[in-house]
Scaffold this active site. Structure first.
Site, PDB file in Angstrom:
ATOM      1  CB  THR A 157      11.526  73.893  30.040  1.00  9.25           C
ATOM      2  OG1 THR A 157      12.841  73.953  30.592  1.00  9.25           O
ATOM      3  CG2 THR A 157      11.247  72.481  29.562  1.00  9.25           C
TER       4      THR A 157
ATOM      5  CE1 TYR B  20      24.079  65.934  21.127  1.00  6.33           C
ATOM      6  CE2 TYR B  20      26.450  66.290  21.170  1.00  6.33           C
ATOM      7  CZ  TYR B  20      25.351  65.616  20.677  1.00  6.33           C
ATOM      8  OH  TYR B  20      25.509  64.622  19.749  1.00  6.33           O
TER       9      TYR B  20
ATOM     10  CE1 TYR C  41      14.666  75.230  34.921  1.00  5.97           C
ATOM     11  CE2 TYR C  41      15.079  75.856  32.644  1.00  5.97           C
ATOM     12  CZ  TYR C  41      14.256  75.301  33.604  1.00  5.97           C
ATOM     13  OH  TYR C  41      13.017  74.823  33.240  1.00  5.97           O
TER      14      TYR C  41
ATOM     15  CE  LYS D 242      11.526  77.032  36.668  1.00  8.06           C
ATOM     16  NZ  LYS D 242      11.046  76.947  35.273  1.00  8.06           N
TER      17      LYS D 242
END
EC number: 4.-.-.-
Length: 299
Positions: free
Chosen positions: A47, A109, A138, A168
């Site tokens: 990110t 999306y 993630y 994570k």
């Protein structure tokens, strides 16, 4: 392969301009800066690294440069894409280059996808990768809109437990991170929160993959050292958290790229649209506040 652990930078990606290519020549010096700051590894193309704003080809070339100049740093590659085919292609390329693990966000999306579909996505990815691939999931639902639930974790462990390496947790919720650490000892759990490094280390996490370490590596490493060497962990964490408070009102990559101009000797690097750089006034205010924190004069 190295074992990712400790303090890992969610490293920045340099661009020549807001619509220009990746500034590949900038990367070796940046990796030296991170290593000299005491970090144990890097997460590339996440990110903070603006990975979703890059093409698959750009990301592969970036990983090639990173792997050639990694030194002793462990390398995790962010390989999640909206399209499963792109995720597979990028993940295969990263593994072929020798990264120590891949980090994959869920497809972001399609909104409100069924857990069964998300699990099938991750299973299809694992099926397409070598048996010894290390796959990390993630969890950053505030960005993707798609949580990594226990149903998904349990299902992937049941079907691909040898490849499912870790997770994570960037939710910023310590209770959630602690649940993961306690419930899944077979997985390496990393916090994604700068504010939770001390808690994560004390709670049994494998380490921290955080944004601030991409521009303030010594501040993040100081928390790790204080924890392992009997230092003042609370003070080290408080200082890092205070810097995090400065960055929070600003979009993180612009703030961190601005900060690099005074925390390193690296030349200024650009953001890629839609991100915009800070104004001169914002940069000056950020630096002044940072210097007050470092001088111990901030209330």
């Amino acid at each position: 392969m190295a074992e990712p652990r400790g303090i890992i930078s969610a490293m920045l990606t340099p661009f020549t301009s807001d619509v220009g290519p990746v500034d590949y020549e900038w990367l070796p010096g940046y990796l030296r800066f991170l290593a000299d700051g005491g970090l144990h590894g890097v997460l590339a193309l996440g990110t903070t690294g603006e990975g979703p704003s890059m093409s698959v080809a750009e990301r592969i070339r970036t990983l090639e440069i990173i792997m050639a100049h990694r030194g002793e740093l462990s390398v995790i590659a962010g390989t999640g894409c909206a399209a499963l085919t792109d995720t597979i292609a990028l993940s295969r390329a990263a593994i072929d280059l020798g990264v120590d693990a891949i980090l994959v966000m869920p497809p972001f999306y399609i909104k409100q996808p069924d857990e069964t579909g998300i699990l099938a996505y991750f299973r299809a990815l694992c099926d397409a990768l070598p048996a010894d691939a290390r796959v990390m999931l993630y969890h950053i639902p505030q960005v993707t809109g798609v949580p990594i639930t226990r149903t998904i974790i349990d299902g992937l462990l049941a079907s691909h437990g040898t490849q499912f390496y870790g997770l994570k947790d960037s939710s910023g919720d310590w209770e959630h991170s602690k649940m993961l650490i306690d419930s899944y000892p077979q997985l390496r759990i990393f916090t994604g929160s700068d504010r939770l490094i001390a808690r994560a280390l004390a709670g049994g996490a494998a380490g921290a993959i955080t944004a601030l370490s991409s521009a303030f590596p010594k501040l993040a490493r100081a928390v790790f050292d204080a924890f392992h060497q009997g230092g003042d962990v609370a003070a080290a964490q408080a200082r890092l958290s205070a810097v995090r408070d400065l960055v929070n009102p600003i979009n993180t990559p612009p703030a961190l790229k601005a900060a690099l101009t005074w925390t390193s000797d690296l030349p200024e690097t650009a953001l890629r649209l839609p991100l915009l750089p800070l104004s001169n006034e914002e940069v000056a205010a950020l630096r002044a506040a940072y210097e007050r924190i470092m001088a111990g004069t901030t209330p």
